[in-house]
Design an enzyme around this catalytic site. Structure first.
Site, PDB file in Angstrom:
ATOM      1  N   HIS A  91       0.910  -1.311   0.083  1.00 19.87           N
ATOM      2  CA  HIS A  91      -0.115   0.218   0.064  1.00 19.87           C
ATOM      3  C   HIS A  91       0.829   1.326   0.023  1.00 19.87           C
ATOM      4  CE1 HIS A  91      -4.311  -1.475   0.335  1.00 19.87           C
ATOM      5  NE2 HIS A  91      -3.470  -2.249   1.143  1.00 19.87           N
ATOM      6  N   ASP A 120      -7.722  -1.771  -1.206  1.00 22.68           N
ATOM      7  CA  ASP A 120      -8.318  -2.650  -0.528  1.00 22.68           C
ATOM      8  C   ASP A 120     -10.058  -1.955  -0.819  1.00 22.68           C
ATOM      9  OD1 ASP A 120      -6.232  -3.908   0.608  1.00 22.68           O
ATOM     10  OD2 ASP A 120      -6.592  -2.795   2.422  1.00 22.68           O
ATOM     11  N   GLU A 126      -6.420 -12.490   0.928  1.00 22.26           N
ATOM     12  CA  GLU A 126      -7.107 -11.675   1.130  1.00 22.26           C
ATOM     13  C   GLU A 126      -8.139 -11.105   0.123  1.00 22.26           C
ATOM     14  OE1 GLU A 126      -4.921  -8.114   2.183  1.00 22.26           O
ATOM     15  OE2 GLU A 126      -3.526  -9.304   3.585  1.00 22.26           O
ATOM     16  N   HIS A 166      -7.879  -7.457  -1.355  1.00 20.06           N
ATOM     17  CA  HIS A 166      -6.667  -6.543  -1.602  1.00 20.06           C
ATOM     18  C   HIS A 166      -6.327  -6.785  -2.985  1.00 20.06           C
ATOM     19  CE1 HIS A 166      -2.381  -5.383  -0.533  1.00 20.06           C
ATOM     20  NE2 HIS A 166      -2.299  -6.002  -1.932  1.00 20.06           N
TER      21      HIS A 166
END
Length: 239
Positions: free
Chosen positions: A134, A141, A203, A206
């Protein structure tokens, strides 16, 4: 070091641009700001130029299939200081959930908890060779909202520290509700994949483009690929 962090970065110098929030759904104030994270002069709602272009393409694909639905942005650019804040916050949450205090932890217990934390959080590294995804402006996200503005149920919360965060957790369920959760996760993956994104293996929320993880996942699909990452760490103006 995680496997994707071995990928070489050749920074392309592409600018970090503000996301046009009027085009997406967004939680305000930002979820991490509500917890006390400080972003300084730059809003978390920024992405690299090409990443933002691809995100707009993904939303266009979504709306071809489900008119009126939108991508909801949970988090995008994350300074190293915020990465550190969230890692420490999550460690504290795990302690609280287990009824423990830092003072009573053995070294072994502390290590076990850190391993839990780093299942979903990247190490807040200042090493230019191993930036958190990030912090490059190349990761986002997200989830989905329907025509009424209601968040689509994915079966678990973003950042949930459990096995349910795995994208395919509900894939083989025979429960109708859980089958729907998986269907929603697949829809999210399909529209993002159609715009060139890769999804984090652990995830469902993500996605990234052009960073080390994106290259690592792309290379796994095509072993002959020798691409390098185009996005490295972006310094926050307040750093």
């Amino acid at each position: 070091m995680k496997p994707y962090q071995q990928i070489e970065i050749v920074e392309c110098g592409e600018p970090l641009l503000p996301i046009p929030l009027e085009l997406f759904a967004v939680e305000s104030p930002h979820p991490y700001q509500k917890l006390g994270a400080t972003y300084g002069e730059r809003s978390p709602y920024h992405l690299r130029q090409r990443v933002l272009t691809n995100l707009l393409q993904a939303q266009a694909q979504l709306q071809l299939r489900y008119p009126g639905w939108r991508i909801q942005i949970f988090d995008a650019y994350r300074p190293i200081a915020v990465q550190q804040f969230m890692v420490d916050y999550t460690f504290g949450q795990v302690l609280q959930a287990q009824g423990l205090t830092l003072a009573e932890l053995s070294a072994a217990q502390r290590q076990v908890i850190w391993e839990q934390v780093y299942q979903i959080w990247a190490v807040p590294s200042l090493d230019p060779h191993t930036p958190p995804p990030h912090s490059t402006g190349a990761a986002v996200d997200i989830t989905l909202v329907d025509t009424t503005g209601k968040t689509v149920n994915m079966g678990s919360a973003i950042d949930e520290l459990s096995a349910r965060s795995h994208p395919d957790y509900f894939a083989n369920s025979t429960d109708p509700a859980e089958q729907q959760y998986h269907s929603h996760r697949q829809l999210l993956w399909e529209v993002m994949g159609s715009a060139g994104f890769q999804r984090h293996p652990g995830e469902w929320w993500h996605f990234s483009f052009g960073d080390q993880m994106w290259v690592w996942l792309t290379n796994q699909e095509n072993p002959d690929n020798s691409a390098v990452a185009r996005y490295g760490w972006v310094e926050s103006p307040s750093d």
